[in-house]
Design a protein around this motif. Structure first.
Motif, PDB file in Angstrom:
ATOM      1  N   LEU A  77      -6.276   2.953   5.234  1.00  0.00           N
ATOM      2  CA  LEU A  77      -5.322   2.788   6.336  1.00  0.00           C
ATOM      3  C   LEU A  77      -5.840   1.798   7.376  1.00  0.00           C
ATOM      4  O   LEU A  77      -5.077   0.979   7.911  1.00  0.00           O
ATOM      5  CB  LEU A  77      -5.013   4.137   6.978  1.00  0.00           C
ATOM      6  CG  LEU A  77      -4.279   5.140   6.082  1.00  0.00           C
ATOM      7  CD1 LEU A  77      -4.164   6.489   6.776  1.00  0.00           C
ATOM      8  CD2 LEU A  77      -2.924   4.614   5.685  1.00  0.00           C
ATOM      9  N   ASN A  78      -7.129   1.842   7.648  1.00  0.00           N
ATOM     10  CA  ASN A  78      -7.725   0.913   8.597  1.00  0.00           C
ATOM     11  C   ASN A  78      -7.611  -0.526   8.075  1.00  0.00           C
ATOM     12  O   ASN A  78      -7.316  -1.448   8.833  1.00  0.00           O
ATOM     13  CB  ASN A  78      -9.190   1.294   8.852  1.00  0.00           C
ATOM     14  CG  ASN A  78      -9.714   0.728  10.133  1.00  0.00           C
ATOM     15  OD1 ASN A  78      -9.025   0.717  11.145  1.00  0.00           O
ATOM     16  ND2 ASN A  78     -10.944   0.244  10.100  1.00  0.00           N
ATOM     17  N   ASP A  79      -7.839  -0.707   6.777  1.00  0.00           N
ATOM     18  CA  ASP A  79      -7.708  -2.023   6.146  1.00  0.00           C
ATOM     19  C   ASP A  79      -6.271  -2.535   6.245  1.00  0.00           C
ATOM     20  O   ASP A  79      -6.032  -3.714   6.521  1.00  0.00           O
ATOM     21  CB  ASP A  79      -8.157  -1.946   4.687  1.00  0.00           C
ATOM     22  CG  ASP A  79      -8.161  -3.297   4.006  1.00  0.00           C
ATOM     23  OD1 ASP A  79      -8.765  -4.245   4.570  1.00  0.00           O
ATOM     24  OD2 ASP A  79      -7.570  -3.416   2.910  1.00  0.00           O
ATOM     25  N   VAL A  80      -5.312  -1.655   6.043  1.00  0.00           N
ATOM     26  CA  VAL A  80      -3.899  -2.033   6.152  1.00  0.00           C
ATOM     27  C   VAL A  80      -3.587  -2.495   7.572  1.00  0.00           C
ATOM     28  O   VAL A  80      -2.898  -3.496   7.782  1.00  0.00           O
ATOM     29  CB  VAL A  80      -2.977  -0.865   5.726  1.00  0.00           C
ATOM     30  CG1 VAL A  80      -1.524  -1.138   6.094  1.00  0.00           C
ATOM     31  CG2 VAL A  80      -3.113  -0.615   4.233  1.00  0.00           C
ATOM     32  N   VAL A  81      -4.093  -1.775   8.556  1.00  0.00           N
ATOM     33  CA  VAL A  81      -3.864  -2.146   9.955  1.00  0.00           C
ATOM     34  C   VAL A  81      -4.477  -3.515  10.247  1.00  0.00           C
ATOM     35  O   VAL A  81      -3.846  -4.365  10.898  1.00  0.00           O
ATOM     36  CB  VAL A  81      -4.432  -1.067  10.911  1.00  0.00           C
ATOM     37  CG1 VAL A  81      -4.451  -1.553  12.352  1.00  0.00           C
ATOM     38  CG2 VAL A  81      -3.629   0.213  10.788  1.00  0.00           C
ATOM     39  N   GLU A  82      -5.691  -3.776   9.762  1.00  0.00           N
ATOM     40  CA  GLU A  82      -6.332  -5.081   9.975  1.00  0.00           C
ATOM     41  C   GLU A  82      -5.504  -6.196   9.341  1.00  0.00           C
ATOM     42  O   GLU A  82      -5.310  -7.258   9.931  1.00  0.00           O
ATOM     43  CB  GLU A  82      -7.758  -5.093   9.419  1.00  0.00           C
ATOM     44  CG  GLU A  82      -8.764  -4.357  10.270  1.00  0.00           C
ATOM     45  CD  GLU A  82      -8.954  -4.930  11.673  1.00  0.00           C
ATOM     46  OE1 GLU A  82      -8.948  -6.167  11.841  1.00  0.00           O
ATOM     47  OE2 GLU A  82      -9.111  -4.126  12.601  1.00  0.00           O
TER      48      GLU A  82
ATOM     49  N   CYS B 135       0.878  -1.172   0.000  1.00  0.00           N
ATOM     50  CA  CYS B 135       0.000   0.000   0.000  1.00  0.00           C
ATOM     51  C   CYS B 135       0.916   1.223   0.000  1.00  0.00           C
ATOM     52  O   CYS B 135       1.701   1.411   0.927  1.00  0.00           O
ATOM     53  CB  CYS B 135      -0.889  -0.025   1.238  1.00  0.00           C
ATOM     54  SG  CYS B 135      -2.134   1.255   1.256  1.00  0.00           S
ATOM     55  N   VAL B 136       0.831   2.016  -1.054  1.00  0.00           N
ATOM     56  CA  VAL B 136       1.775   3.105  -1.270  1.00  0.00           C
ATOM     57  C   VAL B 136       1.082   4.466  -1.120  1.00  0.00           C
ATOM     58  O   VAL B 136       0.063   4.716  -1.773  1.00  0.00           O
ATOM     59  CB  VAL B 136       2.404   2.983  -2.683  1.00  0.00           C
ATOM     60  CG1 VAL B 136       3.403   4.103  -2.924  1.00  0.00           C
ATOM     61  CG2 VAL B 136       3.055   1.629  -2.859  1.00  0.00           C
ATOM     62  N   LYS B 137       1.682   5.328  -0.292  1.00  0.00           N
ATOM     63  CA  LYS B 137       1.155   6.679  -0.129  1.00  0.00           C
ATOM     64  C   LYS B 137       1.288   7.418  -1.459  1.00  0.00           C
ATOM     65  O   LYS B 137       2.297   7.344  -2.126  1.00  0.00           O
ATOM     66  CB  LYS B 137       1.918   7.425   0.971  1.00  0.00           C
ATOM     67  CG  LYS B 137       1.350   8.790   1.267  1.00  0.00           C
ATOM     68  CD  LYS B 137       2.074   9.437   2.425  1.00  0.00           C
ATOM     69  CE  LYS B 137       1.481  10.802   2.703  1.00  0.00           C
ATOM     70  NZ  LYS B 137       2.118  11.433   3.850  1.00  0.00           N
ATOM     71  N   GLY B 138       0.237   8.105  -1.851  1.00  0.00           N
ATOM     72  CA  GLY B 138       0.215   8.810  -3.112  1.00  0.00           C
ATOM     73  C   GLY B 138      -0.449   8.010  -4.220  1.00  0.00           C
ATOM     74  O   GLY B 138      -0.929   8.565  -5.195  1.00  0.00           O
ATOM     75  N   LYS B 139      -0.460   6.704  -4.046  1.00  0.00           N
ATOM     76  CA  LYS B 139      -1.111   5.830  -5.030  1.00  0.00           C
ATOM     77  C   LYS B 139      -2.393   5.234  -4.449  1.00  0.00           C
ATOM     78  O   LYS B 139      -3.456   5.314  -5.049  1.00  0.00           O
ATOM     79  CB  LYS B 139      -0.153   4.710  -5.447  1.00  0.00           C
ATOM     80  CG  LYS B 139      -0.740   3.721  -6.418  1.00  0.00           C
ATOM     81  CD  LYS B 139       0.265   2.614  -6.729  1.00  0.00           C
ATOM     82  CE  LYS B 139      -0.415   1.521  -7.535  1.00  0.00           C
ATOM     83  NZ  LYS B 139       0.350   0.301  -7.541  1.00  0.00           N
TER      84      LYS B 139
END
Length: 194
Positions: free
Chosen positions: A170-175, A140-144
Protein backbone atom coordinates in the motif's frame (compact mmCIF):
# COMPACT_ATOMS: atom_id res chain seq x y z
CA UNK A 1 36.51 8.79 -1.28
CA UNK A 2 34.39 6.48 -3.43
CA UNK A 3 30.64 6.60 -3.99
CA UNK A 4 29.81 4.00 -1.33
CA UNK A 5 31.84 5.90 1.27
CA UNK A 6 30.05 9.12 0.33
CA UNK A 7 26.66 7.44 0.70
CA UNK A 8 27.63 6.05 4.11
CA UNK A 9 28.86 9.48 5.27
CA UNK A 10 25.67 11.16 4.06
CA UNK A 11 23.54 8.53 5.82
CA UNK A 12 25.48 9.14 9.03
CA UNK A 13 25.14 12.92 8.73
CA UNK A 14 21.39 12.61 8.11
CA UNK A 15 21.03 10.38 11.15
CA UNK A 16 22.44 13.16 13.33
CA UNK A 17 21.23 16.21 11.42
CA UNK A 18 24.82 17.24 10.70
CA UNK A 19 24.51 19.83 7.91
CA UNK A 20 28.16 20.85 8.23
CA UNK A 21 29.16 17.20 7.80
CA UNK A 22 26.95 16.92 4.72
CA UNK A 23 28.57 19.98 3.13
CA UNK A 24 32.04 18.72 3.96
CA UNK A 25 31.29 15.30 2.45
CA UNK A 26 29.86 16.86 -0.71
CA UNK A 27 32.88 19.12 -1.17
CA UNK A 28 35.39 16.37 -0.41
CA UNK A 29 33.76 14.02 -2.88
CA UNK A 30 33.87 16.59 -5.67
CA UNK A 31 37.65 16.89 -5.29
CA UNK A 32 38.07 13.27 -6.43
CA UNK A 33 35.58 13.02 -9.33
CA UNK A 34 34.44 14.94 -12.40
CA UNK A 35 31.42 17.24 -12.24
CA UNK A 36 29.42 14.76 -14.30
CA UNK A 37 30.22 11.89 -11.90
CA UNK A 38 29.37 14.05 -8.90
CA UNK A 39 26.07 15.10 -10.44
CA UNK A 40 25.18 11.50 -11.31
CA UNK A 41 26.19 10.11 -7.92
CA UNK A 42 24.49 12.87 -5.93
CA UNK A 43 21.29 12.28 -7.93
CA UNK A 44 21.57 8.56 -7.31
CA UNK A 45 21.82 9.13 -3.56
CA UNK A 46 18.69 11.27 -3.55
CA UNK A 47 16.87 8.82 -5.82
CA UNK A 48 17.59 5.86 -3.54
CA UNK A 49 16.55 7.75 -0.38
CA UNK A 50 13.60 9.74 -1.68
CA UNK A 51 10.06 9.23 -0.43
CA UNK A 52 7.20 11.71 -0.37
CA UNK A 53 7.69 11.89 3.39
CA UNK A 54 11.36 12.90 2.92
CA UNK A 55 10.73 15.28 0.00
CA UNK A 56 11.69 18.46 1.86
CA UNK A 57 14.86 16.95 3.32
CA UNK A 58 15.93 15.62 -0.09
CA UNK A 59 15.20 19.00 -1.70
CA UNK A 60 17.35 20.63 0.99
CA UNK A 61 20.12 18.18 0.17
CA UNK A 62 19.80 18.94 -3.54
CA UNK A 63 20.00 22.64 -2.73
CA UNK A 64 23.25 22.03 -0.81
CA UNK A 65 24.62 20.05 -3.74
CA UNK A 66 23.78 22.80 -6.21
CA UNK A 67 25.20 25.48 -3.93
CA UNK A 68 28.51 23.64 -3.61
CA UNK A 69 28.79 23.58 -7.42
CA UNK A 70 26.06 25.24 -9.55
CA UNK A 71 27.45 23.57 -12.71
CA UNK A 72 26.12 20.22 -11.46
CA UNK A 73 22.56 21.31 -12.26
CA UNK A 74 23.44 22.60 -15.71
CA UNK A 75 25.41 19.65 -17.07
CA UNK A 76 24.05 17.59 -19.95
CA UNK A 77 21.18 19.99 -20.60
CA UNK A 78 18.34 19.17 -21.04
CA UNK A 79 19.03 15.65 -19.74
CA UNK A 80 20.51 16.88 -16.46
CA UNK A 81 20.66 14.28 -13.69
CA UNK A 82 18.93 16.52 -11.13
CA UNK A 83 16.13 17.40 -13.54
CA UNK A 84 15.59 13.76 -14.53
CA UNK A 85 15.57 12.85 -10.84
CA UNK A 86 12.82 15.39 -10.09
CA UNK A 87 10.70 14.12 -12.98
CA UNK A 88 11.30 10.42 -12.27
CA UNK A 89 10.27 10.87 -8.65
CA UNK A 90 7.47 13.28 -9.59
CA UNK A 91 8.70 15.57 -6.85
CA UNK A 92 7.61 19.19 -6.95
CA UNK A 93 9.98 19.86 -4.04
CA UNK A 94 13.00 18.63 -6.05
CA UNK A 95 11.73 20.31 -9.22
CA UNK A 96 11.21 23.67 -7.50
CA UNK A 97 14.68 23.42 -5.95
CA UNK A 98 16.19 22.69 -9.36
CA UNK A 99 14.34 25.60 -11.01
CA UNK A 100 14.89 28.15 -8.23
CA UNK A 101 18.51 27.34 -7.37
CA UNK A 102 19.89 26.48 -10.79
CA UNK A 103 17.74 27.42 -13.76
CA UNK A 104 16.35 30.81 -12.77
CA UNK A 105 19.79 32.19 -11.84
CA UNK A 106 21.23 30.77 -15.07
CA UNK A 107 18.47 32.31 -17.22
CA UNK A 108 18.55 35.67 -15.42
CA UNK A 109 20.82 37.27 -18.04
CA UNK A 110 19.15 35.55 -21.02
CA UNK A 111 16.50 37.11 -23.25
CA UNK A 112 12.91 35.94 -23.23
CA UNK A 113 13.24 33.79 -26.36
CA UNK A 114 16.23 31.88 -24.95
CA UNK A 115 14.33 31.38 -21.70
CA UNK A 116 11.29 29.99 -23.52
CA UNK A 117 13.48 27.66 -25.60
CA UNK A 118 15.23 26.43 -22.46
CA UNK A 119 11.96 25.57 -20.72
CA UNK A 120 10.58 24.00 -23.91
CA UNK A 121 13.57 21.62 -24.01
CA UNK A 122 12.99 20.69 -20.37
CA UNK A 123 9.30 20.16 -21.10
CA UNK A 124 10.14 17.81 -23.97
CA UNK A 125 12.43 15.71 -21.74
CA UNK A 126 9.84 15.59 -18.94
CA UNK A 127 7.12 14.55 -21.39
CA UNK A 128 9.28 11.76 -22.84
CA UNK A 129 10.11 10.46 -19.37
CA UNK A 130 6.47 10.55 -18.35
CA UNK A 131 5.37 8.78 -21.55
CA UNK A 132 8.06 6.14 -21.03
CA UNK A 133 7.30 5.30 -17.40
CA UNK A 134 3.53 5.79 -17.21
CA UNK A 135 2.59 2.53 -19.01
CA UNK A 136 4.82 0.56 -16.62
CA UNK A 137 2.46 1.10 -13.68
CA UNK A 138 0.23 -1.90 -13.11
CA UNK A 139 -3.05 -2.13 -11.20
CA UNK A 140 -2.95 -3.21 -7.57
CA UNK A 141 -5.90 -5.41 -6.65
CA UNK A 142 -7.13 -6.18 -3.14
CA UNK A 143 -7.13 -9.93 -2.60
CA UNK A 144 -4.43 -10.47 -5.19
CA UNK A 145 -1.66 -7.96 -4.41
CA UNK A 146 -2.60 -7.24 -0.79
CA UNK A 147 -5.18 -8.42 1.73
CA UNK A 148 -5.90 -5.30 3.74
CA UNK A 149 -6.97 -5.32 7.38
CA UNK A 150 -7.12 -8.70 9.11
CA UNK A 151 -8.18 -7.50 12.53
CA UNK A 152 -8.97 -4.63 14.85
CA UNK A 153 -6.83 -3.72 17.85
CA UNK A 154 -8.85 -4.66 20.95
CA UNK A 155 -7.92 -1.62 23.04
CA UNK A 156 -8.64 0.88 20.28
CA UNK A 157 -11.18 0.03 17.57
CA UNK A 158 -9.85 2.91 15.44
CA UNK A 159 -6.61 0.97 14.90
CA UNK A 160 -6.43 -1.79 12.32
CA UNK A 161 -3.99 -4.67 12.09
CA UNK A 162 -2.37 -5.28 8.72
CA UNK A 163 0.41 -7.56 7.52
CA UNK A 164 3.75 -5.81 7.02
CA UNK A 165 3.98 -6.92 3.37
CA UNK A 166 0.49 -5.58 2.71
CA UNK A 167 1.43 -2.28 4.35
CA UNK A 168 4.55 -2.06 2.18
CA UNK A 169 2.45 -2.76 -0.93
CA UNK A 170 0.00 0.00 0.00
CA UNK A 171 2.86 2.37 0.77
CA UNK A 172 4.39 1.60 -2.65
CA UNK A 173 1.06 2.33 -4.33
CA UNK A 174 0.84 5.69 -2.55
CA UNK A 175 4.40 6.59 -3.65
CA UNK A 176 3.59 5.68 -7.27
CA UNK A 177 0.36 7.67 -7.12
CA UNK A 178 2.21 10.71 -5.77
CA UNK A 179 4.80 10.28 -8.53
CA UNK A 180 2.09 10.36 -11.20
CA UNK A 181 0.52 13.50 -9.71
CA UNK A 182 3.92 15.14 -9.28
CA UNK A 183 4.85 14.51 -12.91
CA UNK A 184 1.55 16.01 -13.95
CA UNK A 185 2.28 19.13 -11.88
CA UNK A 186 5.84 19.41 -13.23
CA UNK A 187 4.60 19.17 -16.81
CA UNK A 188 1.91 21.78 -16.12
CA UNK A 189 4.47 24.14 -14.60
CA UNK A 190 6.87 23.74 -17.51
CA UNK A 191 4.03 24.24 -19.98
CA UNK A 192 3.13 27.51 -18.23
CA UNK A 193 6.77 28.63 -18.42
CA UNK A 194 6.84 27.92 -22.17
Amino acid sequence: MNKEELFEELDECFRYGDNKGILKSLKDYQKDVSDEEASRDFSEYIYSNYTTYKADAMAGLMQMMIQTNPKLALLKYPENFFFRLAVLKGSMALYECFIEDAIEPFLKEKDEEEELDYYAELYTVALKLNDHFFPQYVPCVKGKDFNGVFGIYENNPAKSLINTLDYETLNDVVEKYNTILGRRDILNNLEERC
